[in-house]
Design an enzyme around this catalytic site. Sequence first.
Site: not given
Length: 439
Positions: A290, A333, A339, A363, A369
Amino acid sequence: MIDDRYMPGFGNDFETEAMPGALPQGQNSPQRCAYGLYAEQLSGSPFTAPRGANERSWLYRMRPSVRHTGRFRRVDLPFWKTAPHIVDHGLPLGQLRWDPVPIPDEPLTFLTGLRTLTTAGDVYTQVGMAVHVYLASAPMVDDYMVDADGELMVVPETGRLRIATELGVLEVGGGDIAVIPRGMKFKVEPVGGPSRGYVCENYGAKFTLPDRGPIGANCLANPRDFKTPVAAFEEKDGTPCRLYFKWCGQVHVTEIMHSPLDVVAWHGNYAPYRYDLRTFSPVGAILFDHPDPSIFTVLTAPSGEAGTANVDFVIFPERWMVAEHSFRPPWYHMNIMSEFMGLIYGQYDAKERGFVPGGFSLHNMMLPHGPDASAFDKASFADLKPHKLTDTLAFMFETRFPQQLTTYAATLPGLQEDYADCWSGLEKNFDRNRREWNG
């Protein structure tokens, strides 16, 4: 079909007139402008900024803007906050998520329905941002506003908006964004019913397209899909109008007897625009793993430090998932960036429940999270056939600065006190005697 209300392109040098011959040719400031108009320049950058970064437009209007700024008086808009804004609301540190804010029964305009959720940076030094939710059920008929503190990115979630600016009209709904430059006058009208959405107030360098790097010349947000409005003016005389002016976190108002949206023609590259997020062309992994979410960046406001944004605007749109022998949702991560995330429609693939359209999460920097337990279990044992995520659109305002929560956000009834429980099912699976984990 080409929409003749807009001109395509990002950062172009546009020219447009609402009446024939209103735009002078071959010069910017003739001795006498056509139709008795006044020439006025609106600069979004210092005069000596490099050519590629120089932002300005010439406006040809019925009255110069000095006629729009009479005697100001200070007004209090208690829900609109500006950084630095640090309050002791008593809410401890943690990952946070909210249900949608209900649209109240009382009539609210875009201005009176603006509610600040987070602030970051410092408006006085022009760094950072603020995130707001707007609740609009009434039009700003004779009310106008201008934000000298930053440019505004408006992200509708439900309902539609008609945004009349000095340089033309933008119409946006769920799946669109509108960007209004710093210092530009405008008013907002909900169309067909109430509207709710999100606003990013960017104090720093203006939003621009991110560099594509090895991606090359195409994909992500393509310049031709950004639409700037053609000239359109409002001629309103003898009517008391109010202009609200936000400057260094304070809001002032002045009364004038005409509309300030009186620009008949203009040319330049400092202009509002709209963008349909569904025209974003995502790229991603086509074999395994990803990639970083930065591949979904639509617009970025640079900070002066390479690769570190003052604000990034990132979306998670419809896309194919095809990575083999890979965990496909976003991974767990911790991040130096902070964010703020919202959902426009559908379901976000990293959250199975609790994150609904109109809701939002925060976050902050270095707080871990990632997918909730249900999403982790589902993805860990999914049949990895090509799968298309459909009817989904989430977004993120990401900044290099920690985002400080306002008292309004900290005391919202929709704050999910059990949000962290979504990870409680992530139990220890480690078994030193079994290399292959089969659940």
